[in-house]
Design an enzyme around this catalytic site. Structure first.
Site, mmCIF file in Angstrom:
data_model
loop_
_atom_site.group_PDB
_atom_site.id
_atom_site.type_symbol
_atom_site.label_atom_id
_atom_site.label_comp_id
_atom_site.label_asym_id
_atom_site.label_seq_id
_atom_site.Cartn_x
_atom_site.Cartn_y
_atom_site.Cartn_z
ATOM 1 N NE ARG A 1 -9.619 61.637 -41.380
ATOM 2 C CZ ARG A 1 -10.077 60.659 -40.310
ATOM 3 N NH1 ARG A 1 -10.876 60.960 -39.301
ATOM 4 N NH2 ARG A 1 -9.497 59.467 -40.622
ATOM 5 C CG ASP A 2 -8.031 60.226 -37.028
ATOM 6 O OD1 ASP A 2 -9.021 60.663 -36.115
ATOM 7 O OD2 ASP A 2 -8.035 59.002 -36.958
ATOM 8 C CG HIS B 1 -7.013 54.218 -37.906
ATOM 9 N ND1 HIS B 1 -6.846 55.034 -38.907
ATOM 10 C CD2 HIS B 1 -7.403 54.818 -36.735
ATOM 11 C CE1 HIS B 1 -7.101 56.307 -38.386
ATOM 12 N NE2 HIS B 1 -7.519 56.144 -37.052
ATOM 13 C CG HIS C 1 -7.065 56.204 -31.917
ATOM 14 N ND1 HIS C 1 -7.775 57.665 -31.916
ATOM 15 C CD2 HIS C 1 -7.665 55.811 -33.340
ATOM 16 C CE1 HIS C 1 -8.160 57.695 -33.025
ATOM 17 N NE2 HIS C 1 -8.182 56.874 -33.796
ATOM 18 C CB CYS D 1 -13.317 59.644 -32.488
ATOM 19 S SG CYS D 1 -14.817 59.771 -33.331
ATOM 20 C CG ASN E 1 -5.007 58.455 -35.072
ATOM 21 O OD1 ASN E 1 -5.435 59.380 -34.721
ATOM 22 N ND2 ASN E 1 -5.523 57.551 -35.953
#
Length: 309
Positions: A15-16, A207, A209, A240, A249
């Site tokens: 996803r990310d 989380h 990055h 993002c 990430n």
């Protein structure tokens, strides 16, 4: 520093990691990639996002991916859900866990969700309620905890406000996001000192990055403060769409190499994930950021120590 015996890795690459890719990765390749991860020992994989396809075209095949993968018993398959239309699609795809999200800064929340914070909270409250009623576990994300691409520094009181609101809704876990990768270890310590007075460590995840190369250092501080759940993206993919300058990430490959070298249990077979990294690198057509993956690649993927701990 105090090290835990074990750590939980929550893989967010599908996803990310893929949401910001300019070239569309085929549904078949996404499914193959997720299936590879499912066989690695990972227990949590965020596989897609049920956002409007026009906003995130890279994940427009969310239902096909979620229904096409081979689910492994004991693995939780999560998806990001922004609204009730997305929730219905998530239910259709029989997602195990619903993740809701918002920002700690007003401007990023407006850019990301098209609503201010006060407008967002009632929507998420309904999503969490309906998810719990349907028997789904729920997870919350708070973005821009350590800095906003539009506002700069973010007031800790704003982080507390949205965090408390999400927990009051009934989420099981809150992931604190360094969305643009600006955090440093001192800042992480200061933020966690405040938040851990209000929320238990086992309900928080981090989380990070790696925009400025500080993600692993920030994880070490988090570990020392009792956090044992971390989001990461295989190969270091990510970014993002609504956070200019944000890079990927922290790489799952790099995180595992560090943890396994420290003797911290993850239950994940790093060798299997190295082959999954190689697979997705070939599909996206560019070199992955992960340093440990590149080091292993130069050694023929056999040159990795501590394959599974």
């Amino acid at each position: 520093m105090k090290w835990p015996a074990g750590v939980t890795i929550k893989e967010v690459g599908p996803r990310d990691g893929l949401q910001n890719e300019k070239s569309f990765i085929s549904t078949e390749d996404k499914i193959t990639w997720i299936n590879q991860m499912s066989e690695s020992g990972l227990k949590h994989i965020e596989i897609t996002s049920f956002v409007n396809p026009k906003w995130i075209p890279a994940l427009s095949d969310a239902v096909a991916v979620a229904t096409g993968i081979t689910k492994v018993p004991g693995v939780t398959y999560t998806a990001l859900v922004p609204n009730h239309q997305g929730l219905e699609r998530a239910f259709q795809a029989n997602i195990d866990e619903v993740a809701v999200f918002m920002s700690a800064s007003e401007t990023h929340n407006l850019k990301n969700i098209n609503k201010n914070i006060d407008q967002t909270l009632p929507v998420l409250r309904d999503l969490v309620r309906d998810s719990l009623t349907a028997g789904k576990s729920t997870r919350g994300y708070v973005s821009t905890v350590f800095g906003c691409p539009y506002e700069g520094n973010v007031d800790i009181e704003g982080v507390i406000k949205v965090s408390e609101a999400l927990f009051e809704m009934g989420i099981a876990e809150l992931s604190l996001g360094d969305t643009i990768g600006v955090a440093n270890p001192k800042q992480v310590q200061e933020v966690l000192e405040v938040l851990l007075k209000r929320f238990p460590a086992d309900k928080l995840a981090m989380h990070f990055h790696d925009t400025r190369g500080t993600a692993l250092a920030n994880i070490l501080v988090s570990l020392d403060m009792g956090i044992t759940t971390f989001d990461s993206s295989l190969g270091g993919l990510g970014g993002c769409p609504y956070a200019p300058g944000a890079s990927g990430n922290v790489a799952t490959d790099d995180l595992l190499y560090m943890l396994h070298g420290m003797g911290i249990h993850t239950g994940v077979d790093q060798q299997k994930l190295l082959y999954a990294s190689q697979f997705i690198q070939e599909k996206i057509g560019r070199t992955l950021p992960s340093k440990s993956f590149q080091a292993a690649s130069s050694a023929g993927l056999g040159g990795i120590l501590g394959s599974s701990v």
